[in-house]
Design a protein around this motif. Structure first.
Motif, short mmCIF file in Angstrom:
data_model
loop_
_atom_site.label_atom_id
_atom_site.label_comp_id
_atom_site.label_asym_id
_atom_site.label_seq_id
_atom_site.Cartn_x
_atom_site.Cartn_y
_atom_site.Cartn_z
N ARG A 37 0.83 -1.20 0.00
CA ARG A 37 0.00 0.00 0.00
C ARG A 37 0.87 1.26 0.00
O ARG A 37 0.59 2.22 -0.71
CB ARG A 37 -0.92 0.00 1.22
CG ARG A 37 -1.83 1.22 1.25
CD ARG A 37 -2.73 1.20 2.46
NE ARG A 37 -3.82 0.26 2.27
CZ ARG A 37 -4.81 0.10 3.15
NH1 ARG A 37 -4.81 0.78 4.27
NH2 ARG A 37 -5.77 -0.75 2.92
N CYS A 38 1.96 1.24 0.77
CA CYS A 38 2.88 2.39 0.80
C CYS A 38 3.63 2.51 -0.53
O CYS A 38 3.90 3.62 -0.99
CB CYS A 38 3.86 2.26 1.95
SG CYS A 38 3.10 2.47 3.57
N LEU A 39 3.98 1.38 -1.14
CA LEU A 39 4.65 1.42 -2.44
C LEU A 39 3.74 2.03 -3.50
O LEU A 39 4.16 2.88 -4.28
CB LEU A 39 5.07 0.02 -2.87
CG LEU A 39 6.32 -0.56 -2.22
CD1 LEU A 39 6.52 -1.99 -2.66
CD2 LEU A 39 7.53 0.27 -2.58
N LYS A 40 2.48 1.60 -3.53
CA LYS A 40 1.54 2.12 -4.52
C LYS A 40 1.24 3.59 -4.29
O LYS A 40 1.03 4.34 -5.25
CB LYS A 40 0.23 1.32 -4.47
CG LYS A 40 0.32 -0.03 -5.13
CD LYS A 40 -0.97 -0.79 -4.99
CE LYS A 40 -2.04 -0.20 -5.88
NZ LYS A 40 -3.28 -1.00 -5.88
N ALA A 41 1.22 4.02 -3.03
CA ALA A 41 0.91 5.41 -2.71
C ALA A 41 2.08 6.35 -2.99
O ALA A 41 1.92 7.56 -2.94
CB ALA A 41 0.49 5.53 -1.25
N GLY A 42 3.26 5.79 -3.25
CA GLY A 42 4.42 6.61 -3.55
C GLY A 42 5.07 7.21 -2.32
O GLY A 42 5.74 8.24 -2.40
N LYS A 43 4.90 6.58 -1.17
CA LYS A 43 5.49 7.08 0.07
C LYS A 43 6.97 6.74 0.18
O LYS A 43 7.64 7.21 1.09
CB LYS A 43 4.75 6.52 1.27
CG LYS A 43 3.31 6.97 1.37
CD LYS A 43 2.63 6.40 2.58
CE LYS A 43 1.18 6.83 2.66
NZ LYS A 43 0.50 6.26 3.82
N VAL A 44 7.48 5.91 -0.75
CA VAL A 44 8.87 5.47 -0.72
C VAL A 44 9.53 5.87 -2.03
O VAL A 44 8.97 5.66 -3.11
CB VAL A 44 8.95 3.93 -0.55
CG1 VAL A 44 10.37 3.46 -0.55
CG2 VAL A 44 8.24 3.51 0.71
N GLN A 45 10.73 6.43 -1.93
CA GLN A 45 11.50 6.76 -3.13
C GLN A 45 12.49 5.64 -3.37
O GLN A 45 13.48 5.51 -2.64
CB GLN A 45 12.22 8.10 -2.95
CG GLN A 45 12.93 8.55 -4.20
CD GLN A 45 13.58 9.91 -4.02
OE1 GLN A 45 13.47 10.52 -2.97
NE2 GLN A 45 14.26 10.37 -5.04
N LYS A 46 12.20 4.80 -4.38
CA LYS A 46 13.06 3.66 -4.67
C LYS A 46 14.34 4.11 -5.36
O LYS A 46 14.36 5.09 -6.08
CB LYS A 46 12.32 2.66 -5.56
CG LYS A 46 11.18 1.95 -4.86
CD LYS A 46 10.36 1.12 -5.80
CE LYS A 46 11.11 -0.08 -6.28
NZ LYS A 46 10.27 -1.00 -7.07
N VAL A 47 15.42 3.35 -5.12
CA VAL A 47 16.71 3.60 -5.74
C VAL A 47 16.94 2.52 -6.78
O VAL A 47 16.75 1.34 -6.52
CB VAL A 47 17.84 3.58 -4.69
CG1 VAL A 47 19.18 3.76 -5.35
CG2 VAL A 47 17.59 4.64 -3.65
N VAL A 48 17.34 2.93 -7.96
CA VAL A 48 17.57 1.97 -9.05
C VAL A 48 19.03 1.57 -9.08
O VAL A 48 19.91 2.31 -8.84
CB VAL A 48 17.17 2.56 -10.41
CG1 VAL A 48 17.43 1.57 -11.52
CG2 VAL A 48 15.71 2.95 -10.37
#
Length: 63
Positions: free
Chosen positions: A52-63
């Motif tokens: 749910r947090c991933l879909k909401a964009g609450k986390v900035q992923k690093v590639v």
């Protein structure tokens, strides 16, 4: 190792499974967690995050 989202704090729920004959057994429902490399305080860190947090964009992923 706890099964808890490091963003929102979502954790496991407990309850009872009830059969047709009404026999009850204890059970746990676990959150859908993913290990994600994310940017935390300017540093790359692996954290456990619920979907749910991933879909909401609450986390900035690093590639």
């Amino acid at each position: 190792m706890s099964r808890r989202c490091e963003i929102c704090g979502k954790g496991p729920w407990t309850g009872l499974q009830v059969s047709h004959s009404h026999r009850r057994t204890k059970t746990r429902w676990l959150p859908n967690l993913h290990k994600v490399r994310a940017l935390v305080n300017g540093k790359v860190k692996t954290i456990k995050v619920c979907t749910r947090c991933l879909k909401a964009g609450k986390v900035q992923k690093v590639v």
